[in-house]
Design a protein around this motif. Structure first.
Motif: not given
Length: 301
Positions: A148-151, A209-213
Motif C-alpha cells: 500500500r502506497t499512501l500519498v 509504503r506499507g508492505i505485507i511480506g
C-alpha cells in the motif's frame, strides 16, 4: 514453488493467523480484505478449483498467478445450482466437486471484499487553501507481496497538477498517477518522492509504503548472510517506510533495509519492520535482531 495439496490449507491458515495477530494499521493493505483473499485460497472454500497452489520463491507469499485465479473466478458467469450439481454427481463426481467449489467460492466472494490485484483511490483530506488530498494505491506485487502506497498532496488551489478537486468534492486523478505509483511500487521512496514532486502543483506532505511480506517458512530461500534457523518456523514481515513533514528526525529501525534515504529539507524519514513469528524460528529471530541493534516488535503466534 508449488505447494503439495496437504500443505495448502495449513499454509493459508497460518498466514491468516499471523496477519490477525499482527493487526496491521491503515498504512498497510486492508487486513479484512487480505484475510478474505486467503480464505478464498483455502481448499476448505475453493477445493482444487484454484490449483496449482503456488508460492513465490522469493517472498513466500501466494504467487500473483494464484491470486489472479481468484479474480478470474469472481468474473465467471453463473453459479451452479443444486440440480446441476446433483446431475454431475451421478455422471462425473470430479466435475461435481469443482462445481461445488465454484458455488462456495462465489458465495464467499459475494459476501466479502477481497484484496484486489490493483486499486487506486483518492479523497479530499482538507479543504483549503491549502487544499490537501490523500491518494491510496493497493496492489499485489510481481513477487506476491502486498503493498500500500499512501500519498498526501497539498496545493494552493483545487488543481494540483496530477489531481483536481471537483465542485462536488470528488478527486479526479490523472491516469498517469496510477502508472507512476505502479512503476515505483517497490522503488526507493526518494525516487518516488522525486517523481511525484515533478507532476504536482504544490507539495508532497506525506509519502508512505506499507508492505505485507516476505514470509519465511521451511522451503523458502532466505537472503544471504542470515542464520538458516530463521527458516525453520514461520516469520511474517510487515515493513513500513514514511517520509513526511511532520517527522522531526530520521529514524531507521529496519534491519533488512537495502539503502538509507537522505531526507529532503523540511522532511523526516522513518523506517521500521514488524515481525510475526512462531515455532522454531522465534528464538533465532530474537537472537538475530539483538545483533542488528534495530528495535523491532516481534509478535508471537
Amino acid at each position: 514453488m508449488k505447494l503439495p495439496d496437504a500443505r495448502v490449507g495449513p499454509y493459508v491458515r497460518a498466514l491468516a493467523a499471523a496477519l490477525n495477530a499482527a493487526a496491521p494499521n491503515a498504512s498497510h493493505p486492508p487486513l479484512l480484505e487480505g484475510l478474505a483473499l486467503l480464505r478464498a485460497l483455502d481448499p476448505a472454500v475453493s477445493g482444487t478449483l484454484l490449483q496449482p497452489a503456488e508460492v513465490d520463491e522469493r517472498s513466500g507469499m501466494p504467487s500473483w498467478a494464484w491470486v489472479e485465479r481468484v479474480r478470474a473466478e469472481a468474473q465467471s458467469q453463473g453459479t451452479p445450482d443444486a440440480r446441476q450439481i446433483e446431475q454431475a454427481q451421478r455422471l462425473d463426481p470430479e466435475l461435481a466437486a469443482r462445481m461445488i467449489a465454484r458455488r462456495d467460492l462465489l458465495a464467499h466472494l459475494a459476501s466479502r471484499e477481497v484484496l484486489p490485484l490493483r486499486r487506486i483511490s483518492a479523497r479530499v483530506q482538507r479543504r483549503g487553501p491549502p487544499h490537501q488530498i490523500r491518494v491510496v494505491s493497493d496492489r499485489v506485487g510481481p513477487d506476491g507481496r502486498w503493498v500500500r502506497t499512501l500519498v498526501a498532496l497539498q496545493g494552493p488551489t483545487t488543481k494540483l497538477g496530477c489531481a483536481e478537486i471537483t465542485a462536488d468534492g470528488r478527486v479526479v486523478l490523472d491516469p498517469g498517477v496510477e502508472h507512476l505509483l505502479a512503476r515505483h511500487a517497490f522503488s526507493p521512496l526518494a525516487a518516488l518522492f522525486a517523481q511525484l514532486s515533478q507532476v504536482i502543483i504544490g507539495e508532497v506532505v506525506e509519502l508512505s509504503r506499507g508492505i505485507i511480506g516476505p514470509v519465511w517458512f521451511p522451503g523458502v530461500a532466505l537472503p544471504q548472510g542470515l542464520p538458516p534457523e530463521l527458516g525453520k518456523g514461520l516469520v511474517v514481515h510487515l515493513p513500513l517506510e514514511v517520509l513526511a513533514t511532520e517527522i522531526r528526525r530520521d529514524i531507521d529501525e529496519d534491519p533488512l533495509g537495502s539503502s538509507s534515504l537522505r531526507s529532503p529539507k523540511g522532511y523526516g524519514w522513518a523506517r521500521q519492520r514488524r515481525f510475526v513469528s512462531s515455532g522454531r524460528a522465534r528464538e533465532p529471530l530474537r537472537a538475530w535482531l539483538s545483533t542488528t541493534h534495530a528495535r523491532c516488535e516481534v509478535v508471537e503466534l
